[in-house]
Design an enzyme around this catalytic site. Structure first.
Site, mmCIF file in Angstrom:
data_model
loop_
_atom_site.group_PDB
_atom_site.id
_atom_site.type_symbol
_atom_site.label_atom_id
_atom_site.label_comp_id
_atom_site.label_asym_id
_atom_site.label_seq_id
_atom_site.Cartn_x
_atom_site.Cartn_y
_atom_site.Cartn_z
ATOM 1 N N GLU A 237 0.834 -1.209 0.000
ATOM 2 C CA GLU A 237 0.000 0.000 0.000
ATOM 3 C C GLU A 237 0.866 1.255 0.000
ATOM 4 O O GLU A 237 0.619 2.201 -0.754
ATOM 5 C CB GLU A 237 -0.924 -0.014 1.219
ATOM 6 C CG GLU A 237 -1.985 1.060 1.198
ATOM 7 C CD GLU A 237 -2.940 0.961 2.388
ATOM 8 O OE1 GLU A 237 -3.826 1.825 2.480
ATOM 9 O OE2 GLU A 237 -2.796 0.034 3.219
ATOM 10 N N THR B 263 -1.753 3.850 8.481
ATOM 11 C CA THR B 263 -1.085 5.001 7.858
ATOM 12 C C THR B 263 0.256 4.536 7.326
ATOM 13 O O THR B 263 0.906 3.655 7.904
ATOM 14 C CB THR B 263 -0.919 6.168 8.855
ATOM 15 O OG1 THR B 263 -0.421 7.309 8.162
ATOM 16 C CG2 THR B 263 0.008 5.813 9.994
ATOM 17 N N GLN B 264 0.690 5.130 6.171
ATOM 18 C CA GLN B 264 1.915 4.713 5.511
ATOM 19 C C GLN B 264 2.826 5.912 5.265
ATOM 20 O O GLN B 264 2.343 7.012 4.983
ATOM 21 C CB GLN B 264 1.620 4.061 4.152
ATOM 22 C CG GLN B 264 0.993 2.686 4.224
ATOM 23 C CD GLN B 264 -0.460 2.702 4.676
ATOM 24 O OE1 GLN B 264 -0.842 2.006 5.599
ATOM 25 N NE2 GLN B 264 -1.270 3.526 4.024
#
Length: 497
Positions: free
Chosen positions: A174, A206-207
Site C-alpha cells: 500500500e 497510515t503509511q
C-alpha cells in the site's frame, strides 16, 4: 513566322519529355505535401481501460483509468477518467452479512459499465484491493474474511469486465504503490527527477514512503522496496502502521482514557459541550484495542468534550511508544526510519481533514497551525454544529481529534520539524487523478512502467514527414535550376528581318 516556328521547336520547355517531367514533379510535390498534412491531422484517440476498487476500512471507491490504445506495450500515459464512492461502509463491516458486501458495489459497477465503451468491456481488467480494514478482519476472523471475498468476487464476475481477483494488500504494498502513483502522475519517474515522498492516512492504517540517499535497506530490510523504473533504480523506504489510521487511533486514545472503566470521561480532543453516551463493547470490538478492555466495566460511558489542543496532544502521544528503538534511529513503536528527505505529498485523510480545517497551506508556520487548532478545538460544540449544518455529526465531532493527531503524527511520530513541515504538500489530486495506491497497483500488475527507458527514434514522426517534404521541394528546385542554361533561348525574343 518561320523564325518563330523554328524558335519554338528549339525551346526545350515545349518538348514532350520536359512537359512530362514537369508534370510528374508537380504531382510528386503535391502528393508529398498532402501526405504530410493528412499524416499529421488530428485523429480520434482510441483508449484502453482499467478499473480498480479500493476497499478501505471506512468505505470503498472505484477508479477508472484510461490510456492510448496504440502505444506499444501499453506504455501510454495513464489518466483517471472517473471515480465512484460506494455507498455505505467498507466491505470488512459486512463480516456478518457477506452478501451485502457484494451488493454494495452494484451501483458503482453499473456506472463503470456506462463509462467504459461497450466494445472495450471484455478486455478491461478489473481489480479489487483491500487494505487495513480487511487486514484486521483477517486477523480476527479469517473465515469471515474469506466469505466477504467470495461474495465480492461473485458480485463482480456478473459484470462484463475481465475480473482479475480480489486480495488484501500488505501495508508495504500500500505504501509503495502510493509512492509510485504520486511520482508517476508528477512525471518524476520518466524524467529521472527527484522523487516525492508519500504520506497516506486511512481509517485503519497510515503509511510513509520515501527515497533517502543514506538508506540502503541493510539496517531494516523489511522496510525496503527496490524498483527499477524507466532505467532508474529506486531504493524506497516504506512502512505501514496498522491501527494508526485516524479511526483506529481514536479507539486507542479512548481506550487509554477508559482503562479503569469509568462511567464518564472528560476528553480534551472533543469540543466543549459535546456529550454522547457510548458503548464499551462497541469501542473495544476492534483487534487494535480488544486486549485493552477493562476487566470490570459498565455497559456504557458518557463521553464529554473539553476542547483543549495541548492536552489532546498529550492523549495522542500516549498511543505512541517512543522509548524503544534497537536501530540507529526510529519513528515510533521501535520502527526504524532514516532521515526525512525531499518534498512529501500527503493524501487521503491527511488532505480531507486538513482541507476541512482550512490548514492545507503549509506555507503557514507550524506554530500558527497549532494556534488555529487550539482555537478550533476550544470552540463550543453548539457553534461548530451551527457553522457546519450539512456535515454528519459523527464526522464533525472528530475533526479536532483528527487534526491534532495529524500534527502529532507528523512532528512527534515522523520527526518533521517546523522547517521541514513546509516540505509537505496536502494533495487530493495530481493532474486530474486521485492520489492513492490504486493507480500504482494497476501500473504494477499490467507492467505499464517499463524497467528500462523505451528506445525512441531520433526524430518524431511529424518531423520526419516535414523533412522529407522539404527535401523533395529542394530537389525539385534544383532540377529547375539545372535547366538554367536553356533559359536564355527561352526568354529572348527572335528578331524578324
Amino acid at each position: 513566322m518561320s523564325a518563330q516556328r523554328e524558335m519554338k521547336e528549339k525551346n526545350p520547355w515545349h518538348t514532350p519529355v520536359t512537359i512530362i517531367i514537369t508534370v510528374i514533379g508537380v504531382i510528386a510535390i503535391v502528393a508529398l505535401v498532402t501526405v504530410a498534412v493528412l499524416q499529421n491531422r488530428p485523429v480520434p484517440q482510441k483508449y484502453k481501460y482499467g478499473i480498480v476498487l479500493d476497499a478501505g476500512s471506512s468505505h470503498t471507491a472505484l477508479y477508472i483509468y484510461a490510456w492510448p490504445a496504440e502505444k506499444d506495450n501499453n506504455t501510454g500515459r495513464v489518466q483517471q477518467t472517473h471515480s465512484c464512492k460506494v455507498k455505505g461502509k467498507g466491505i470488512s463491516s459486512y463480516a456478518s452479512e457477506p452478501l451485502k458486501a457484494g451488493e454494495s458495489l452494484k451501483l458503482c459497477m453499473q456506472e463503470a459499465e456506462q463509462k467504459v465503451p461497450r466494445k472495450r468491456h471484455h478486455q478491461t481488467p478489473l481489480y479489487l484491493g483491500a487494505t487495513a480494514g480487511m487486514r484486521l478482519l483477517n486477523m480476527e476472523n479469517s473465515k469471515a474474511s474469506e466469505k466477504v471475498f467470495q461474495a465480492v468476487g461473485a458480485a463482480l464476475q456478473k459484470f462484463p469486465f475481465s475480473y482479475q481477483g480480489a486480495r488484501i494488500l500488505s501495508g508495504q504494498e500500500e505504501g509503495a504503490f502510493g509512492w509510485v502513483t504520486v511520482n508517476y502522475l508528477d512525471d518524476r519517474l520518466k524524467q529521472g527527477l527527484e522523487t516525492i515522498g508519500a504520506l497516506d492516512l486511512g481509517g485503519a492504517s497510515t503509511q510513509i514512503s520515501f527515497v533517502s540517499d543514506n538508506y540502503d535497506g541493510s539496517e531494516s530490510p523489511s522496510n525496503s522496496v527496490t524498483f527499477r523504473l524507466y532505467g532508474n533504480d529506486y531504493n524506497l523506504y516504506t512502512h505501514s502502521f496498522l491501527c494508526y489510521g485516524k479511526d483506529q487511533v481514536l479507539r486507542l486514545a479512548l481506550a487509554h482514557q477508559t482503562q479503569s472503566g469509568p462511567t464518564t470521561i472528560l476528553d480534551p480532543c472533543f469540543h466543549p459541550g459535546y456529550t454522547e453516551t457510548k458503548n464499551y463493547s462497541v469501542l473495544y470490538d476492534s483487534p487494535c484495542v480488544s486486549d485493552r478492555k477493562p476487566l470490570e466495566d459498565p455497559v456504557t460511558f458518557i463521553h464529554n468534550g473539553q476542547g483543549n489542543f495541548q492536552q489532546c496532544q498529550e492523549v495522542v502521544k500516549s498511543v505512541f511508544n517512543f522509548t524503544t528503538c534497537k536501530y540507529s534511529q526510529c519513528s515510533f513503536n521501535g520502527v526504524f526510519q532514516p532521515h526525512l528527505q525531499g518534498p512529501f505529498g500527503a493524501f487521503s485523510a491527511y488532505y480531507f481533514v486538513m482541507n476541512f480545517l482550512n490548514l492545507t497551506d503549509t506555507s503557514i508556520p507550524l506554530e500558527t497551525v497549532k494556534e488555529k487548532l487550539t482555537s478550533y478545538c476550544a470552540t463550543p460544540w453548539k457553534e461548530i454544529v451551527k457553522q457546519h449544518p450539512n456535515v454528519k455529526l459523527s464526522y464533525l465531532a472528530e475533526y479536532c481529534f483528527s487534526g491534532t493527531y495529524i500534527i502529532t503524527l507528523l512532528t512527534e511520530g515522523y520527526n518533521f520539524t517546523s522547517k521541514s513541515y513546509s516540505d509537505i504538500k496536502f494533495i487530493k489530486k495530481i493532474k486530474g487523478s486521485d492520489a492513492g495506491w490504486t493507480l500504482g497497483y494497476m501500473l504494477n500488475l499490467t507492467n505499464m512502467i517499463p524497467a528500462e527507458a523505451p528506445d525512441t527514434p531520433p526524430l518524431p514522426h511529424a518531423g520526419y514527414v516535414s523533412i522529407v517534404t522539404v527535401m523533395a521541394l529542394l530537389l525539385f528546385i534544383l532540377f529547375i535550376v539545372s535547366l538554367r542554361p536553356l533559359w536564355p533561348s527561352c526568354s529572348k525574343q527572335p528578331q524578324i528581318v
